[in-house]
Design a protein around this motif. Structure first.
Motif, short mmCIF file in Angstrom:
data_model
loop_
_atom_site.label_atom_id
_atom_site.label_comp_id
_atom_site.label_asym_id
_atom_site.label_seq_id
_atom_site.Cartn_x
_atom_site.Cartn_y
_atom_site.Cartn_z
N GLU A 193 -78.01 -13.89 28.78
CA GLU A 193 -78.27 -13.58 27.06
C GLU A 193 -76.78 -13.32 26.52
OE1 GLU A 193 -82.72 -11.92 27.29
OE2 GLU A 193 -81.12 -10.55 27.52
N LEU A 194 -75.97 -12.62 27.32
CA LEU A 194 -74.68 -12.22 27.02
C LEU A 194 -73.82 -13.70 26.80
CD1 LEU A 194 -73.78 -9.05 29.00
CD2 LEU A 194 -74.31 -9.23 26.42
N GLN A 195 -73.82 -14.24 27.58
CA GLN A 195 -73.16 -15.68 27.55
C GLN A 195 -73.61 -16.71 26.39
OE1 GLN A 195 -73.44 -17.37 31.47
NE2 GLN A 195 -72.00 -16.15 32.44
N GLY A 196 -75.01 -16.47 26.12
CA GLY A 196 -75.54 -17.43 25.20
C GLY A 196 -74.88 -16.79 23.97
N LEU A 197 -74.86 -15.34 23.80
CA LEU A 197 -74.14 -14.88 22.44
C LEU A 197 -72.85 -15.12 22.15
CD1 LEU A 197 -74.98 -12.74 20.52
CD2 LEU A 197 -73.77 -11.15 21.70
N MET A 198 -72.06 -15.41 23.30
CA MET A 198 -70.78 -15.71 23.27
C MET A 198 -70.46 -17.33 22.81
SD MET A 198 -67.75 -13.82 23.64
CE MET A 198 -66.67 -14.75 22.65
N VAL A 253 -65.55 -11.35 13.91
CA VAL A 253 -66.94 -11.29 14.39
C VAL A 253 -66.64 -11.80 15.92
CG1 VAL A 253 -69.15 -12.38 14.34
CG2 VAL A 253 -67.85 -11.31 12.28
N LEU A 254 -65.67 -12.85 15.98
CA LEU A 254 -65.66 -13.52 17.35
C LEU A 254 -65.09 -12.67 18.36
CD1 LEU A 254 -65.95 -15.86 18.99
CD2 LEU A 254 -63.78 -16.60 18.16
N GLY A 255 -64.03 -11.51 17.82
CA GLY A 255 -63.55 -10.72 18.43
C GLY A 255 -64.42 -9.57 18.93
N ASP A 262 -67.41 -8.28 27.06
CA ASP A 262 -66.39 -7.89 28.04
C ASP A 262 -66.92 -6.46 28.52
OD1 ASP A 262 -65.01 -10.16 27.98
OD2 ASP A 262 -63.43 -9.44 26.94
N HIS A 263 -67.16 -5.63 27.48
CA HIS A 263 -67.48 -4.06 27.85
C HIS A 263 -68.96 -3.83 27.81
CE1 HIS A 263 -63.05 -3.37 27.63
NE2 HIS A 263 -63.00 -4.21 26.63
N ILE A 324 -63.90 2.62 24.58
CA ILE A 324 -63.22 1.47 24.12
C ILE A 324 -63.94 0.44 23.11
CG2 ILE A 324 -62.21 -0.51 25.48
CD1 ILE A 324 -61.74 1.31 27.79
N LEU A 325 -65.17 0.27 23.72
CA LEU A 325 -66.21 -0.63 23.07
C LEU A 325 -66.32 -0.45 21.44
CD1 LEU A 325 -67.50 -3.33 22.59
CD2 LEU A 325 -69.56 -2.24 23.59
#
Length: 349
Positions: A193-198, A253-255, A262-263, A324-325
């Motif tokens: 799901e995280l990869q799909g969001l990215m 937004v992409l950042g 990543d976090h 950090i996040l």
């Protein structure tokens, strides 16, 4: 690749463009026949066909390109006939000479192709005659001039609509990406799901480039166009919206999505401050849609006319240690706010 996809276009050309081309060809045919006393003014018809382009500026460029290519091709044909005669092999050598010359001077594909075609036709049909060659040059110029004139006089095409559509699509997708990230912040996710969001967030890049290109084509369509003053302000506002709002916010937004990817930790969904950031993202998405509406890109937005980013977010320490996040998201959120809330942006300068 399917044969049909190679033979058919994704969409039809506008009916008006087809009608204009037909009218221009008919006019150039009759004009060349009347002026030059020729029965088959093929060169005039071909010139007109190639010159009636989607914009007046392109018509001028194609007219110059077409005329120059014909003149050079005719000169090659005359010299070739004078040196080699009109035998079959002489035609072949003239064609190869035109190709070589086009490569040598770095001619555009349109000029190079026209040089070859003109040289071939003049030798094959006119036997390299100087009178025939001169008529073909004049005939081509007649066709090009009429094509440009028709394109200017009969509702000159203006490429503002496609730019409006691209900017609207980018604004909607930018807002949708912000909403997806807001929803993601308050729930747990699998790695898939995280990869799909990215992946979805990265779609903003090609959409930004498409919108930028569409606006550039819109400006190009207004050059030497009698209706340019009516649409230039609209394009100026779309360009401002793209460069000052949508592209910078898309970068943030992409950042933010990248930082979240990543976090990410499961504890983030339980972090109260993550819920606050999610709420701000939803509000910012609303204001992105509102900004697109104010630029007259989307006349019927599904949103309130009142900006949602009414007050800055007050910071408090994260409870689960996601420093950090949270810090990265807050900084990007601050920049998004500066792009949307004009008075804050002015105070920061």
């Amino acid at each position: 690749m399917k044969l049909t996809s190679a033979l058919r276009s994704a969409k039809r050309a506008p009916a008006l463009q087809v009608a204009k081309t037909g009218v221009a060809i008919a006019l150039s045919w009759f004009a060349a026949s009347l002026i030059l006393r020729v029965d088959m003014p093929i060169f005039a018809a071909i010139a007109t066909l190639l010159v009636v382009a989607p914009s007046v500026n392109q018509s001028l460029a194609k007219g110059i390109e077409r005329s120059f290519g014909v003149i050079v091709g005719v000169v090659i044909a005359v010299i070739g006939t004078w040196l080699l005669g009109t035998e079959t092999w002489a035609v072949l050598i003239s064609i190869l000479a035109a190709l070589a010359l086009g490569w040598l001077v770095r001619a555009s594909p349109g000029v190079a192709n026209q040089m070859v075609i003109s040289a071939m036709l003049v030798i094959a049909l006119g036997q390299g005659s100087f009178d025939y060659s001169l008529l073909r040059i004049v005939e081509t110029i007649i066709g090009a001039v009429i094509g440009i004139g028709v394109n200017m006089l009969i509702v000159p095409p203006v490429q503002v609509g496609p730019a409006r559509d691209k900017v609207a699509a980018l604004g909607n997708e930018t807002a949708a990406t912000m909403v997806r990230l807001a929803d993601a912040l308050v729930t747990r996710h699998t790695s898939g799901e995280l990869q799909g969001l990215m992946i979805e967030a990265r779609l903003l890049r090609p959409m930004q480039e498409a919108a930028k290109k569409a606006i550039e084509e819109g400006y190009e369509s207004l050059m030497v166009n009698p209706r340019r003053s009516k649409h230039r302000d609209e394009l100026d506002e779309m360009k401002r919206l793209l460069e000052k709002v949508l592209m910078p916010i898309g970068t943030q937004v992409l950042g933010m999505t990248r930082a979240y990817y990543d976090h990410y930790t499961d504890s983030l969904a339980e972090e109260p401050f993550a819920h606050d950031i999610a709420d701000q993202l939803d509000r910012a998405a609303h204001d992105v849609r509102l900004a697109v509406h104010e630029a007259d890109v989307n006349p019927n937005p599904l949103t309130s006319m009142v900006p949602a980013l009414t007050a800055p977010l007050e910071m408090r320490p994260p409870k689960e240690g996601n420093w950090i996040l949270i810090g990265a998201l807050l900084e990007d959120l601050r920049r998004i706010r500066l792009g949307l809330v004009k008075e804050d942006a002015e105070e920061s300068e």
